[in-house]
Design a protein around this motif. Sequence first.
Motif, PDB file in Angstrom:
ATOM      1  N   HIS A 131       0.815  -1.212   0.000  1.00 27.57           N
ATOM      2  CA  HIS A 131       0.000   0.000   0.000  1.00 27.57           C
ATOM      3  C   HIS A 131       0.859   1.277   0.000  1.00 27.57           C
ATOM      4  O   HIS A 131       0.357   2.340   0.362  1.00 27.57           O
ATOM      5  N   THR A 132       2.103   1.147  -0.413  1.00 25.41           N
ATOM      6  CA  THR A 132       3.047   2.264  -0.335  1.00 25.41           C
ATOM      7  C   THR A 132       3.479   2.686  -1.732  1.00 25.41           C
ATOM      8  O   THR A 132       3.925   1.849  -2.518  1.00 25.41           O
ATOM      9  N   TYR A 133       3.360   3.985  -2.027  1.00 29.62           N
ATOM     10  CA  TYR A 133       3.721   4.457  -3.360  1.00 29.62           C
ATOM     11  C   TYR A 133       3.883   5.973  -3.372  1.00 29.62           C
ATOM     12  O   TYR A 133       3.356   6.679  -2.494  1.00 29.62           O
ATOM     13  N   LEU A 134       4.616   6.448  -4.364  1.00 29.47           N
ATOM     14  CA  LEU A 134       4.702   7.870  -4.661  1.00 29.47           C
ATOM     15  C   LEU A 134       3.717   8.136  -5.789  1.00 29.47           C
ATOM     16  O   LEU A 134       3.863   7.600  -6.889  1.00 29.47           O
ATOM     17  N   PRO A 135       2.673   8.941  -5.553  1.00 32.96           N
ATOM     18  CA  PRO A 135       1.655   9.149  -6.589  1.00 32.96           C
ATOM     19  C   PRO A 135       2.232   9.676  -7.895  1.00 32.96           C
ATOM     20  O   PRO A 135       3.212  10.438  -7.905  1.00 32.96           O
ATOM     21  N   ASP A 136       1.619   9.252  -8.993  1.00 30.11           N
ATOM     22  CA  ASP A 136       2.005   9.767 -10.306  1.00 30.11           C
ATOM     23  C   ASP A 136       1.629  11.243 -10.419  1.00 30.11           C
ATOM     24  O   ASP A 136       0.737  11.728  -9.711  1.00 30.11           O
ATOM     25  N   PRO A 137       2.279  11.976 -11.315  1.00 25.68           N
ATOM     26  CA  PRO A 137       1.920  13.385 -11.507  1.00 25.68           C
ATOM     27  C   PRO A 137       0.424  13.550 -11.785  1.00 25.68           C
ATOM     28  O   PRO A 137      -0.154  12.835 -12.601  1.00 25.68           O
ATOM     29  N   GLY A 138      -0.195  14.461 -11.061  1.00 19.71           N
ATOM     30  CA  GLY A 138      -1.607  14.745 -11.244  1.00 19.71           C
ATOM     31  C   GLY A 138      -2.552  13.892 -10.426  1.00 19.71           C
ATOM     32  O   GLY A 138      -3.765  14.150 -10.418  1.00 19.71           O
ATOM     33  N   ASP A 139      -2.038  12.877  -9.723  1.00 19.74           N
ATOM     34  CA  ASP A 139      -2.892  12.005  -8.928  1.00 19.74           C
ATOM     35  C   ASP A 139      -3.138  12.663  -7.570  1.00 19.74           C
ATOM     36  O   ASP A 139      -2.245  12.738  -6.724  1.00 19.74           O
ATOM     37  N   THR A 140      -4.360  13.102  -7.328  1.00 19.02           N
ATOM     38  CA  THR A 140      -4.711  13.770  -6.068  1.00 19.02           C
ATOM     39  C   THR A 140      -5.434  12.843  -5.103  1.00 19.02           C
ATOM     40  O   THR A 140      -5.860  13.283  -4.035  1.00 19.02           O
ATOM     41  N   THR A 141      -5.572  11.581  -5.448  1.00 13.62           N
ATOM     42  CA  THR A 141      -6.367  10.644  -4.648  1.00 13.62           C
ATOM     43  C   THR A 141      -5.482   9.830  -3.704  1.00 13.62           C
ATOM     44  O   THR A 141      -4.253   9.843  -3.794  1.00 13.62           O
ATOM     45  N   ILE A 142      -6.139   9.107  -2.805  1.00 12.95           N
ATOM     46  CA  ILE A 142      -5.496   8.105  -1.965  1.00 12.95           C
ATOM     47  C   ILE A 142      -6.150   6.771  -2.289  1.00 12.95           C
ATOM     48  O   ILE A 142      -7.361   6.615  -2.160  1.00 12.95           O
ATOM     49  N   ARG A 143      -5.374   5.808  -2.732  1.00 12.17           N
ATOM     50  CA  ARG A 143      -5.922   4.509  -3.106  1.00 12.17           C
ATOM     51  C   ARG A 143      -6.377   3.726  -1.871  1.00 12.17           C
ATOM     52  O   ARG A 143      -5.808   3.860  -0.792  1.00 12.17           O
ATOM     53  N   GLY A 144      -7.365   2.863  -2.072  1.00 13.88           N
ATOM     54  CA  GLY A 144      -7.785   1.951  -1.022  1.00 13.88           C
ATOM     55  C   GLY A 144      -8.547   2.623   0.106  1.00 13.88           C
ATOM     56  O   GLY A 144      -8.897   3.799   0.052  1.00 13.88           O
ATOM     57  N   ARG A 145      -8.823   1.856   1.157  1.00 17.80           N
ATOM     58  CA  ARG A 145      -9.546   2.390   2.309  1.00 17.80           C
ATOM     59  C   ARG A 145      -8.676   3.420   3.022  1.00 17.80           C
ATOM     60  O   ARG A 145      -7.492   3.186   3.256  1.00 17.80           O
ATOM     61  N   HIS A 146      -9.279   4.533   3.384  1.00 17.64           N
ATOM     62  CA  HIS A 146      -8.502   5.574   4.053  1.00 17.64           C
ATOM     63  C   HIS A 146      -9.418   6.516   4.824  1.00 17.64           C
ATOM     64  O   HIS A 146     -10.564   6.729   4.429  1.00 17.64           O
ATOM     65  N   PRO A 147      -8.924   7.067   5.924  1.00 16.93           N
ATOM     66  CA  PRO A 147      -9.671   8.123   6.595  1.00 16.93           C
ATOM     67  C   PRO A 147      -9.533   9.426   5.822  1.00 16.93           C
ATOM     68  O   PRO A 147      -8.593   9.580   5.023  1.00 16.93           O
ATOM     69  N   ARG A 148     -10.423  10.358   6.045  1.00 16.22           N
ATOM     70  CA  ARG A 148     -10.277  11.689   5.481  1.00 16.22           C
ATOM     71  C   ARG A 148      -9.264  12.470   6.308  1.00 16.22           C
ATOM     72  O   ARG A 148      -9.105  12.243   7.507  1.00 16.22           O
ATOM     73  N   GLY A 149      -8.559  13.402   5.648  1.00 11.65           N
ATOM     74  CA  GLY A 149      -7.584  14.239   6.329  1.00 11.65           C
ATOM     75  C   GLY A 149      -8.074  15.672   6.414  1.00 11.65           C
ATOM     76  O   GLY A 149      -8.591  16.217   5.428  1.00 11.65           O
ATOM     77  N   TYR A 150      -7.901  16.308   7.578  1.00 12.06           N
ATOM     78  CA  TYR A 150      -8.503  17.622   7.823  1.00 12.06           C
ATOM     79  C   TYR A 150      -7.470  18.639   8.320  1.00 12.06           C
ATOM     80  O   TYR A 150      -6.410  18.287   8.834  1.00 12.06           O
ATOM     81  N   HIS A 151      -7.847  19.904   8.180  1.00 12.90           N
ATOM     82  CA  HIS A 151      -7.004  20.988   8.683  1.00 12.90           C
ATOM     83  C   HIS A 151      -7.887  22.183   9.017  1.00 12.90           C
ATOM     84  O   HIS A 151      -8.876  22.441   8.320  1.00 12.90           O
ATOM     85  N   ARG A 152      -7.523  22.898  10.070  1.00 14.82           N
ATOM     86  CA  ARG A 152      -8.194  24.151  10.426  1.00 14.82           C
ATOM     87  C   ARG A 152      -7.300  25.310  10.023  1.00 14.82           C
ATOM     88  O   ARG A 152      -6.127  25.367  10.408  1.00 14.82           O
ATOM     89  N   LEU A 153      -7.855  26.248   9.249  1.00 14.44           N
ATOM     90  CA  LEU A 153      -7.067  27.401   8.819  1.00 14.44           C
ATOM     91  C   LEU A 153      -6.835  28.384   9.962  1.00 14.44           C
ATOM     92  O   LEU A 153      -5.919  29.205   9.897  1.00 14.44           O
ATOM     93  N   ALA A 154      -7.647  28.317  10.997  1.00 17.29           N
ATOM     94  CA  ALA A 154      -7.472  29.156  12.173  1.00 17.29           C
ATOM     95  C   ALA A 154      -7.886  28.354  13.389  1.00 17.29           C
ATOM     96  O   ALA A 154      -8.759  27.475  13.307  1.00 17.29           O
ATOM     97  N   ALA A 155      -7.268  28.631  14.523  1.00 19.47           N
ATOM     98  CA  ALA A 155      -7.595  27.922  15.751  1.00 19.47           C
ATOM     99  C   ALA A 155      -9.090  28.058  16.059  1.00 19.47           C
ATOM    100  O   ALA A 155      -9.630  29.166  16.067  1.00 19.47           O
ATOM    101  N   GLY A 156      -9.751  26.932  16.277  1.00 16.04           N
ATOM    102  CA  GLY A 156     -11.171  26.944  16.573  1.00 16.04           C
ATOM    103  C   GLY A 156     -12.071  27.073  15.365  1.00 16.04           C
ATOM    104  O   GLY A 156     -13.302  27.043  15.494  1.00 16.04           O
ATOM    105  N   GLY A 157     -11.495  27.214  14.182  1.00 17.35           N
ATOM    106  CA  GLY A 157     -12.285  27.336  12.966  1.00 17.35           C
ATOM    107  C   GLY A 157     -12.822  25.992  12.506  1.00 17.35           C
ATOM    108  O   GLY A 157     -12.552  24.948  13.109  1.00 17.35           O
ATOM    109  N   PRO A 158     -13.589  25.987  11.419  1.00 24.74           N
ATOM    110  CA  PRO A 158     -14.160  24.732  10.929  1.00 24.74           C
ATOM    111  C   PRO A 158     -13.083  23.837  10.309  1.00 24.74           C
ATOM    112  O   PRO A 158     -12.078  24.317   9.783  1.00 24.74           O
TER     113      PRO A 158
END
Length: 381
Positions: A227-254
């Motif tokens: 399940h380990t690879y360096l994505p090809d150019p233009g590949d923005t996906t994650i193969r296989g089962r995976h959790p979603r990844g999140y980020h807050r642009l500001a503390a306490g923000g959505p």
Amino acid sequence: MSISTRAAFRVATLTALAAVTASLATAPGAAAATPARTPDPVQRQLDALVRDSAVPGALAHVVKAGGRARHYTSGTGNLATGSAVPSDGSVRIGSNTKAFTATVVLQLVGEGEVALDEPVETHLPGLLRGDGIDGRTITIRQLLQHTSGLPEYLDQHAVLTNPRRYYEPRELVDRALDHPADFAPGARWSYSNTNYIVAGLLVQKVTGRPLGEEIKSRITDSVGLRHTYLPDPGDTTIRGRHPRGYHRLAAGGPWRDYTRLDPSWGWAAGGMISTNSDLNRFYRALFSGRLLAPAQLGEMRATVPVDAEGVAPGTRYGLGVQSISLSCGGRYWGHGGSLPGFSTYGGVTRDGRAVNVTLTTLPNGRTGTRAAAAVDTAMCR
């Protein structure tokens, strides 16, 4: 953001490099997404991260010295649907990629194709020219050990605002060359992703093949990393089962979903995808001598002190890997990595214990400290 975007990414990256050798206190709080009271200390710490540190999800894989292994999950894998974190799901592994890139370079050293103490100019003539920057005075060893003085190229603001933009590796190097050198080559240690973009270009120049193909043929196929690879150019996906990844642009923000992004901005420095169990398999294979000859593994283990804010005292950096003290004595080897959506922590001991913990967000200082403490607990208990 409350602090500069460049500083924020640097703190997140270095936090993933650091482990903490103190036990983790579980603070009281709201009801956890998974049961808070469990006899297993690793599960308790993951639950506490989700409950008390506003981490959407966490997952881990722990291998004991004899090979017995266990998976852990906590929290929510998809905030939109409420689905659970998948056991051993695929994640973006950030700067763990550096360990793969360094391994390929050291294999080329063992094959006589490159020499660690020859200048970058030998293989990439004219690439590194700038204010205080000259590829004729920077060695391959200095790239791999972050002692080259090359400035950082990364602009986190650009990544966060346009996460699916594609970057050519040479564009990233040129961005770095717009800045003066941080210091003279070899003068000190300073973490810079630019070093590994140059190392990736070196691999491609010497082998005549894409970096991802070299990693696949030399490492992932060799030790069975499915399940380990360096994505090809233009590949923005994650193969296989995976959790979603999140980020807050500001503390306490959505929370914003950064699962789909173009990892080309990290490439040889941070673009790979893997699972916790694959990372443990990789580091166990690497440090047991299955991927490098003794001479090259010895060079990888030759370390310098890490002098950086937020990094645990005693942390040392080799060639693409770091060495971290354990509270129970001894050290472990690995790397860790962070990028919008995911952060990873872990490594392997000399006797084969291996741990990897992933959070589905970038860490702040407190969160990173708690995740690193979970690694220490899993290694030592």
